[in-house]
Design an enzyme around this catalytic site. Structure first.
Site, PDB file in Angstrom:
ATOM      1  CG  ASP A  11       0.396 -14.734  19.510  1.00 14.15           C
ATOM      2  OD1 ASP A  11      -0.658 -14.324  18.967  1.00 14.15           O
ATOM      3  OD2 ASP A  11       0.398 -15.522  20.490  1.00 14.15           O
ATOM      4  CG  ASP A  16       1.043 -15.711  23.709  1.00 11.07           C
ATOM      5  OD1 ASP A  16       0.025 -15.007  23.691  1.00 11.07           O
ATOM      6  OD2 ASP A  16       1.320 -16.538  22.830  1.00 11.07           O
ATOM      7  CG  ASN A  40      -2.179 -12.244  21.033  1.00  9.76           C
ATOM      8  OD1 ASN A  40      -3.353 -12.476  20.731  1.00  9.76           O
ATOM      9  ND2 ASN A  40      -1.473 -13.044  21.805  1.00  9.76           N
ATOM     10  CB  THR A 124       0.982 -20.036  22.901  1.00 13.14           C
ATOM     11  OG1 THR A 124       2.105 -19.139  22.765  1.00 13.14           O
ATOM     12  CG2 THR A 124       1.340 -21.191  23.811  1.00 13.14           C
ATOM     13  CG  PHE A 165      -6.603 -14.685  17.475  1.00 12.63           C
ATOM     14  CD1 PHE A 165      -5.252 -14.830  17.735  1.00 12.63           C
ATOM     15  CD2 PHE A 165      -7.039 -13.535  16.829  1.00 12.63           C
ATOM     16  CE1 PHE A 165      -4.342 -13.838  17.366  1.00 12.63           C
ATOM     17  CE2 PHE A 165      -6.144 -12.535  16.454  1.00 12.63           C
ATOM     18  CZ  PHE A 165      -4.792 -12.694  16.721  1.00 12.63           C
ATOM     19  CG  ASN A 166      -3.469 -18.879  18.491  1.00 16.56           C
ATOM     20  OD1 ASN A 166      -3.180 -17.683  18.407  1.00 16.56           O
ATOM     21  ND2 ASN A 166      -3.327 -19.577  19.596  1.00 16.56           N
ATOM     22  CG  HIS A 239      -7.112 -18.734  25.443  1.00 15.69           C
ATOM     23  ND1 HIS A 239      -8.339 -19.352  25.274  1.00 15.69           N
ATOM     24  CD2 HIS A 239      -7.366 -17.399  25.396  1.00 15.69           C
ATOM     25  CE1 HIS A 239      -9.287 -18.442  25.111  1.00 15.69           C
ATOM     26  NE2 HIS A 239      -8.728 -17.254  25.184  1.00 15.69           N
ATOM     27  CG  ASP A 240      -1.487 -18.726  24.633  1.00 18.59           C
ATOM     28  OD1 ASP A 240      -1.132 -17.563  24.374  1.00 18.59           O
ATOM     29  OD2 ASP A 240      -2.238 -19.390  23.890  1.00 18.59           O
TER      30      ASP A 240
HETATM   31  O1  RIB Z   1      -7.738 -17.713  20.901  1.00 18.27           O
HETATM   32  C1  RIB Z   1      -6.794 -17.565  21.925  1.00 18.27           C
HETATM   33  C2  RIB Z   1      -5.407 -17.460  21.374  1.00 18.27           C
HETATM   34  O2  RIB Z   1      -5.287 -16.299  20.563  1.00 18.27           O
HETATM   35  C3  RIB Z   1      -4.334 -17.295  22.464  1.00 18.27           C
HETATM   36  O3  RIB Z   1      -3.144 -17.869  22.021  1.00 18.27           O
HETATM   37  C4  RIB Z   1      -4.179 -15.807  22.576  1.00 18.27           C
HETATM   38  O4  RIB Z   1      -2.874 -15.424  23.021  1.00 18.27           O
HETATM   39  C5  RIB Z   1      -4.343 -15.387  21.145  1.00 18.27           C
HETATM   40  O5  RIB Z   1      -3.093 -15.549  20.511  1.00 18.27           O
HETATM   41 CA    CA Z   2      -1.086 -16.535  21.992  1.00 18.15          CA
END
Ligand code: RIB
Ligand code: CA
Length: 310
Positions: A11, A16, A40, A124, A165-166, A239-240
């Site tokens: 996303d 990403d 996102n 991701t 978040f994801n 993160h990703d």
């Molecule tokens: O919490 C981090 C995640 O949420 C990552 O994948 C970032 O791109 C958002 O999508």
């Molecule tokens: Ca992401």
């Protein structure tokens, strides 16, 4: 070096984008396709960003659009971190690449059906596309080598005290995914918060001085400015790309096999990943949870892969 045949579901999203940079140009990775969902930003924006990234990185892979909303929840974007476009910080050349006609779920199903060797799913973003694949074709689970996902947290969340978040984007989808009998590696905030793309890291990558390191630098500087505003962090957790970096070098992460369940109750812990690292409940261990990361190895993977675009 073992080569992984992967589908990247994402996303974009600044981090990403870096995951795609790694997936698109490494001997350990054979990128079969990229699938997209809202997360996102709205699907319209994450799709536009993905097409721009794939075109800019000169990747000859299909981009397939997936779901534009979670199974049950409303769409919740991360505009404060990724900006109005979802990928603020870079103006790409005119977009010529078009999305593949197949829906992301159909593409993943078709690719699994036709695979001669098991395929690795890397996600991701939210897990809605994958949940639909599992629901529609549970028979194809045997064609999946492993699912490496960025999401969740043993500890605190980043969009609520409990949830990452994801996962919180679509907890019901995450519940389906975490109950599938697939080898699953959860790359959560516990390790991604240990690889913050600090200004000195950005400066290090700037010395590579090619068109992709330039993209990395410009995107990360905007990402960091937003992370500073929202979280007071000098550098955002990257993160990703930890997911793809783990496939490139499995020694990157320390994993603990544990039972991991998703809280789908509608209280303050909605969307939490409950990872029973000490096996208190004696439930079936269904996930390899990343509990440690070698930051030096991670940044070396980022640097060496960016250099491959010379
Ligand atoms: O919490 C981090 C995640 O949420 C990552 O994948 C970032 O791109 C958002 O999508
Ligand atoms: Ca992401």
């Amino acid at each position: 070096m073992k080569k992984h045949n992967i589908i990247l579901d994402c996303d974009p999203g600044h981090d990403d984008a870096v995951a795609l940079m790694l997936a698109g140009n490494h001997d350990a990775i054979n990128l079969l396709g990229v699938t997209v969902e809202s997360g996102n930003q709205t699907l319209e924006k994450t799709a536009f960003n993905t097409l721009n990234l794939v075109q800019y990185l000169n990747l000859d892979v299909p981009v397939c659009l997936g779901v534009d909303s979670p199974l049950i929840r409303h769409v919740e974007v991360a505009e404060k971190i990724h900006g109005e476009s979802g990928l603020d910080g870079y103006t790409f050349p005119p977009l010529k690449k078009q999305a593949d006609k197949r829906h992301a779920v159909d593409f993943i199903i078709e690719t699994l059906e036709n695979a001669k060797e098991p395929i690795t799913l890397v996600t991701t973003g939210p897990l809605t596309n994958i949940a639909l694949v599992y629901k529609l074709r549970p028979d194809l689970i045997t064609k999946i080598a492993q699912h490496v996902l960025m999401g969740g947290s043993v500890g605190s969340g980043n969009v609520s005290a409990a949830a990452e978040f994801n996962i919180l984007c679509d907890p019901e989808a995450a519940h389906i995914v975490f109950n599938a009998d697939v080898k699953r590696v959860m790359v959560g905030l516990d390790v991604t918060r240990q690889v913050k793309v600090l200004p000195e890291i950005v400066d290090r990558m700037e010395t590579i001085n090619n068109h992709v390191s330039d993209l990395f630098v410009k995107l990360m500087r905007v990402y960091n400015a937003n992370q500073l505003k929202v979280f007071g962090l000098p550098g955002g957790p990257l993160h990703d790309p930890v997911t793809v970096a783990y496939l490139i070098d499995p020694t990157l992460l320390t994993l603990t096999h544990a039972s991991c369940t998703i809280d789908t109750s509608k209280g303050p812990s909605y969307g939490r990943t409950n990872c029973d690292l000490f096996d208190y409940l004696g439930e079936k261990k269904n996930t390899y949870v990343a509990t440690g990361i070698d930051g030096t190895k991670f940044w070396n993977i980022i640097e060496t892969t960016l250099k491959r675009y010379n």
